[in-house]
Design a protein around this motif. Structure first.
Motif, short mmCIF file in Angstrom:
data_model
loop_
_atom_site.label_atom_id
_atom_site.label_comp_id
_atom_site.label_asym_id
_atom_site.label_seq_id
_atom_site.Cartn_x
_atom_site.Cartn_y
_atom_site.Cartn_z
N ASP A 144 46.24 52.86 19.05
CA ASP A 144 46.96 52.75 17.78
C ASP A 144 47.62 54.04 17.34
OD1 ASP A 144 44.37 53.83 17.42
OD2 ASP A 144 44.46 53.41 15.28
N THR A 154 53.42 48.69 19.07
CA THR A 154 52.27 48.22 18.31
C THR A 154 50.97 48.45 19.07
OG1 THR A 154 52.29 45.98 19.24
CG2 THR A 154 53.72 46.40 17.33
N SER A 155 49.87 48.38 18.35
CA SER A 155 48.55 48.53 18.97
C SER A 155 48.32 47.46 20.02
CB SER A 155 47.46 48.46 17.90
OG SER A 155 47.63 49.47 16.94
N GLU A 156 48.77 46.24 19.74
CA GLU A 156 48.58 45.13 20.68
C GLU A 156 49.34 45.37 21.98
OE1 GLU A 156 47.48 43.87 16.71
OE2 GLU A 156 49.32 44.80 17.48
N GLU A 218 43.23 38.96 26.56
CA GLU A 218 43.19 38.74 25.10
C GLU A 218 41.87 39.24 24.51
OE1 GLU A 218 44.02 36.48 27.36
OE2 GLU A 218 46.20 36.54 26.98
N ILE A 221 41.92 43.07 24.31
CA ILE A 221 42.72 43.56 23.19
C ILE A 221 41.96 43.39 21.88
CG2 ILE A 221 44.82 43.11 21.84
CD1 ILE A 221 46.19 42.34 24.51
N SER A 222 41.29 42.24 21.72
CA SER A 222 40.54 41.99 20.49
C SER A 222 39.39 42.98 20.32
CB SER A 222 40.01 40.55 20.50
OG SER A 222 39.20 40.31 19.36
N LEU A 225 40.67 46.67 19.59
CA LEU A 225 41.24 46.92 18.27
C LEU A 225 40.24 46.76 17.14
CD1 LEU A 225 44.76 45.24 18.56
CD2 LEU A 225 44.09 47.58 19.05
#
Length: 470
Positions: A144, A154-156, A218, A221-222, A225
């Motif tokens: 981030d 973006t962070s994603e 996915e 990433i979750s 973050l």
């Protein structure tokens, strides 16, 4: 071949010195470069390269000073665009340092130009990886920070890049490789960094949550973050200094190393609206300090806390410091880009004729006295540790405001009540008390020794009005 980790505890930072056959290279150096030059001199080695894993956010790198002093070539990874002469390496490009090969692995995710350097020994065997902020021991780099200077990334997006870098570039490497990261516990560049400063890649595959093969893209990433703390405010400024360039450290020290008298310091404070930064110990500070001072003790993670608490690296700063520590203080501030030091006053303050209106004291109390006293019911007990520390155990009825959020949450506190302040070991609580005093909270008491003393069995047993919750 020789590779040496140079770890600076107060910065939670690791640089690396690589030597082979009368040549050497430095990886991710701090701004004060003498230690690296001394190693090269000892080995009678030419400093051939300064390898940067990325544009650092949490410190100002020493690459430019080494370039000027040693005629070394600076190397960055793909997509880097510095404002000075440097080699922009290609993915899989190989550099030679004596009989050793340094292979560039482009591993974007923490930043887009991030690389991992694979060190291959003279027998052509992979020996270690210098991972920068891509892979830590127990963690990976947070995705981030680039948003602070480039809102389009973006962070994603960056977390996705990091997932690919780890799975495609790092995890296929041999398990017996040594992992040498840029930081350890205490750095704000990750959220779960180990106190260990190196490990084997094989063990990290077993123990590092981010290398869990069961995680989908996915899911990765979750998880990555979730739970990220607020990035220190000075990070974007350090990134820009590392990209654009900066003044030589010797020039900064020459300008700032100016001994002042008391009147001169107070006049400069008014003229420049400068912050008075007191770097003495909590004990000496509590006995007497200049009104409005912020205390950050030199014995702890000094530069990191200054960066977290003083907004703007161009802020004019006046120092109060112990005898013969002035150059060290200026140097440590320069590591995080605080180059606007106007001068210093050398303690102790007893040496000066002080107007009582310019001087304050800080009341301190030992844990046993604190716990054996029945305090009024409206007393505020303030825990300035991070929430994760607070959740593991704290004093009953205490409120938690992390030190780096204190200034923006002062409205939760009352100037008409006693405020007893503690942290884990006593370092942060004194800083917090100095901030409270600066904003007119006069009824402040610092609990010496912090929670590690408060939570000892003999201290808990004498608790009366306020207890310990574990």
């Amino acid at each position: 071949m020789k590779i040496q980790q140079i770890y600076t505890n107060c910065m939670s930072h690791a640089a690396y010195y690589l030597y082979s056959n009368n040549q050497c290279a430095i990886f991710d150096p701090l701004r004060d470069t003498q230690i690296y030059m001394d190693l090269a001199k000892e080995d009678k080695a030419e400093v051939k390269y300064v390898f940067e894993t990325h544009f650092h956010a949490d410190f100002v790198s020493g690459h430019l000073d080494l370039q000027k002093k040693c005629n070394a070539e600076i190397v960055f990874g793909p997509t880097a665009n510095p404002g000075y002469q440097a080699i922009i390496a290609k993915d899989d490009q190989v550099f030679h340092v004596g009989d050793v090969k340094v292979k560039v692995l482009h591993t974007p995710g923490h930043t887009m130009e991030s690389v991992t350097y694979l060190i291959i020994d003279p027998d052509d065997k992979p020996y270690c990886i210098i991972t920068g902020d891509t892979l830590f021991i127990g963690d990976v780099g947070r995705p981030d920070l680039v948003q602070l200077v480039n809102s389009e990334l973006t962070s994603e997006i960056l977390a996705g890049h990091l997932f690919d870098s780890l799975r495609q570039k790092i995890m296929p490497l041999p398990d017996d490789l040594i992992v040498y990261p840029n930081h350890g516990a205490g750095s704000a560049c990750g959220k779960n960094l180990s106190k260990e400063t190196f490990d084997t890649l094989g063990n990290q595959k077993k123990t590092n949550y981010a290398l869990d093969m069961q995680l989908s893209r996915e899911g990765f990433i979750s998880v990555l973050l979730n739970g990220l703390s607020k990035a220190p405010g000075y990070f974007p400024s350090n990134v820009l200094l590392n990209i654009k360039g900066y003044d030589p450290l010797a020039d900064i020290i020459t300008k700032a190393n100016r001994k002042l008298g008391l009147k001169e310091l107070l006049d400069l404070q008014k003229e420049h609206n400068a912050i008075i930064l007191d770097t003495r110990s909590a004990r000496d500070f509590s006995r007497g300090f200049l009104k409005g001072s912020i205390q950050v003790g030199l014995e702890g993670s000094f530069a990191l806390w200054v960066g977290d608490l003083i907004n703007g690296i161009q802020t004019p700063i006046l120092l109060v410091c112990d005898k013969d520590t002035n150059v060290e203080v200026i140097t440590r501030l320069s590591r995080v880009g605080y180059d606007n030091v106007l001068g210093y006053l050398e303690g102790p303050l007893d040496n000066y004729q002080l107007d009582l209106n310019s001087l304050e004291e800080l009341k301190q109390i030992c844990p046993t006295k604190f716990l054996s006293t029945t305090w009024p019911s409206d007393t505020i007990v303030l825990d300035v540790r991070n929430k994760s520390e607070f959740d593991k155990g704290h004093l009953d009825h205490s409120i938690n405001i992390a030190l780096n959020q204190l200034e923006e949450q002062l409205h939760y506190l009352s100037k008409d009540k006693d405020i007893l302040v503690y942290c884990q070991g006593g370092y942060r609580s004194t800083i917090a008390c100095s901030i409270l005093k600066r904003y007119g909270y006069s009824r402040v008491i610092d609990i010496k020794g912090g929670y590690q003393k408060l939570s000892q069995k003999d201290a808990i047993s004498c608790c009366s009005a306020i207890g310990c919750s574990k």
